[in-house]
Enzyme design. Structure first.
Site, PDB file in Angstrom:
ATOM      1  N   ARG A 171       0.755  -1.271  -0.198  1.00 59.63           N
ATOM      2  CA  ARG A 171       0.063  -0.196   0.171  1.00 59.63           C
ATOM      3  C   ARG A 171       0.291   1.227   0.166  1.00 59.63           C
ATOM      4  O   ARG A 171       0.457   2.267   0.763  1.00 59.63           O
ATOM      5  CB  ARG A 171      -1.342  -0.170   1.554  1.00 59.63           C
ATOM      6  CG  ARG A 171      -1.572  -0.725   1.382  1.00 59.63           C
ATOM      7  CD  ARG A 171      -3.081  -1.155  -0.022  1.00 59.63           C
ATOM      8  NE  ARG A 171      -4.284  -1.875   0.301  1.00 59.63           N
ATOM      9  CZ  ARG A 171      -4.005  -3.454   0.050  1.00 59.63           C
ATOM     10  NH1 ARG A 171      -2.749  -3.279  -0.497  1.00 59.63           N
ATOM     11  NH2 ARG A 171      -5.205  -3.795  -0.012  1.00 59.63           N
ATOM     12  N   SER A 245     -10.256  -1.243   3.570  1.00 60.39           N
ATOM     13  CA  SER A 245      -9.997  -1.293   4.599  1.00 60.39           C
ATOM     14  C   SER A 245      -9.085   0.056   5.720  1.00 60.39           C
ATOM     15  O   SER A 245      -8.318   0.756   4.585  1.00 60.39           O
ATOM     16  CB  SER A 245      -8.437  -1.983   4.476  1.00 60.39           C
ATOM     17  OG  SER A 245      -8.577  -3.091   4.120  1.00 60.39           O
ATOM     18  N   GLU A 342      -4.592   3.253   7.079  1.00 56.54           N
ATOM     19  CA  GLU A 342      -4.688   3.284   4.954  1.00 56.54           C
ATOM     20  C   GLU A 342      -5.064   4.407   4.611  1.00 56.54           C
ATOM     21  O   GLU A 342      -4.550   4.767   3.319  1.00 56.54           O
ATOM     22  CB  GLU A 342      -5.291   1.850   4.617  1.00 56.54           C
ATOM     23  CG  GLU A 342      -4.224   1.571   3.317  1.00 56.54           C
ATOM     24  CD  GLU A 342      -5.491   0.956   2.247  1.00 56.54           C
ATOM     25  OE1 GLU A 342      -5.695   1.697   1.570  1.00 56.54           O
ATOM     26  OE2 GLU A 342      -6.074  -0.369   2.481  1.00 56.54           O
TER      27      GLU A 342
END
Ligand code: EPU
Length: 346
Positions: A171, A245, A342
């Site tokens: 990520r 998420s 995130e």
């Protein structure tokens, strides 16, 4: 710059509610949609909006808006999918940054070009995908990424980045760090396989295929399985606001990991390739800490996937952020694990 290009229309005090999947109602001081790099270039040269930061907008699916933005929000709507090269085994497919990611995946699957079918139904646009190296079900875009073209805001030229230059991680990419705010990603090119090999190592995909007695899955079968899994676990942003998420899955060094696994022998864990570190699912930690299905007003933790924070309707970005901070604190005190966000907080 040819003078025939019209200056795109800039709107003021524009609500971003329909442009972010959390459905948060904040306003951008200025908002513009651009369909080409030339249009943006033209806008820059006009020099009218140089007093505010420019924020490039894709699908608004990985952002939590906590305040009005005193900025020019630039919705990148560069369209188009084209094959720029092919050989016996591969095809190089380039898409405009504004193409909806799932539409692009479906286009490639329908042409039997393999490589990104496991990334079906991820919200967002093609241009946003490399920012955080989107990934799911055993695949990340770095696996099939060939290059991207990004407009350098100061030099005002298109530059080409290969995978190494993008510095992809879990990520992560160059564009979330040193490159942040310096580039507008315009096109992304993937090198896809003409000879398909379904990637079904992720347990849940195999379970769905087994249930359908599919032993030789096509990439369409894999895409369908991924869509089924995502629909069963993840809330549809059109029904319940969310950004997928909210936290990253934490990675611990071998010593910390061993201590956690000794205390919680049932904890799921995944070795990190090429290192002694171990990754743990934040969703498991959050569920064990009792947060799954928690709701405070309209801010909550999804009942089927504890890693997903949700807006049931009227939650503000600040309320969701406050909930995320409480969860972080709780995971730190119960497990000694630091959770990293995130989603981008603006
Ligand atoms: N788990 C729980 N409780 C929960 C949620 C998960 O115990 O409430 C456990 C599951 O049982 C499983 C493990 O945690 O053993 C992993 O769960 P899952 O397969 O749902 O994946 P995840 O680690 O929670 C990651 C990605 C997702 C991606 C899935 C599938 C991150 C931050 N998230 O989630 O990506 O779709 O794997 O590959 O890495 C996103 O980034 O927005 C996203 C949705």
């Amino acid at each position: 710059m040819p003078s025939s290009i019209a200056l795109p229309r800039v709107l003021e005090n524009y609500s971003l509610q329909s442009l972010n999947t959390f459905g948060i109602d904040v306003k951008a001081k200025y908002f513009v949609e651009i369909r080409s790099i030339e249009q943006y270039h033209h806008l820059l040269n006009a020099g009218l909006y140089s007093h505010v930061p420019h924020i490039f907008w894709g699908g608004g699916s990985n952002v939590l808006l906590t305040q009005d933005l005193n900025a020019l929000v630039v919705k990148v709507a560069i369209e188009g999918i084209e094959v720029i090269k092919e050989d016996e085994h591969h095809v190089w497919v380039r898409a405009g940054a504004g193409v909806v990611w799932h539409d692009f995946v479906q286009y490639t699957v329908s042409h039997h070009w393999a490589g990104i079918e496991n990334l079906s139904l991820i919200p967002g646009t093609v241009g946003a995908a490399p920012m955080q190296n989107i990934g799911a079900y055993g695949v990340e875009i770095k696996d099939t990424f060939d290059h991207l073209q990004a407009f350098h805001l100061t030099n005002q030229v298109l530059e080409t980045f290969d995978a190494e230059a993008c510095r992809f991680g879990y990520r992560e990419s160059y564009f979330k760090h040193e490159g942040k705010g310096k580039y507008l990603i315009a096109y992304v090119c993937f090198k896809l396989n003409k000879i398909a090999k379904a990637q079904t190592s992720y347990g849940a995909i195999q379970d769905v295929l087994n249930a359908k007695s599919i032993t030789q899955p096509s990439i369409q079968d894999v895409s369908d399985a991924v869509i089924e899994i995502r629909k069963s676990k993840l809330p549809d942003p059109k029904e319940i606001g969310n950004s997928g998420s909210f936290f990253k899955n934490p990675t611990l060094d071998a010593t910390q990991a061993a201590a956690l696994m000794e205390k919680y022998p049932e904890i799921p864990h995944y070795p990190v390739a090429g290192s002694s570190e171990i990754k743990f699912p934040a969703g498991w930690l959050i569920e064990q800490a009792g947060w799954k299905g928690f709701r405070d007003g309209d801010a909550g933790v999804h009942a089927k996937q504890a890693l997903v924070l949700v807006n049931y309707g009227q939650a503000s970005g600040k309320q969701i952020l406050a909930l995320s901070e409480k969860i972080k604190q709780s995971i730190l005190s119960k497990f000694g694990v630091v959770l990293e966000t995130e989603v981008n907080i603006l």
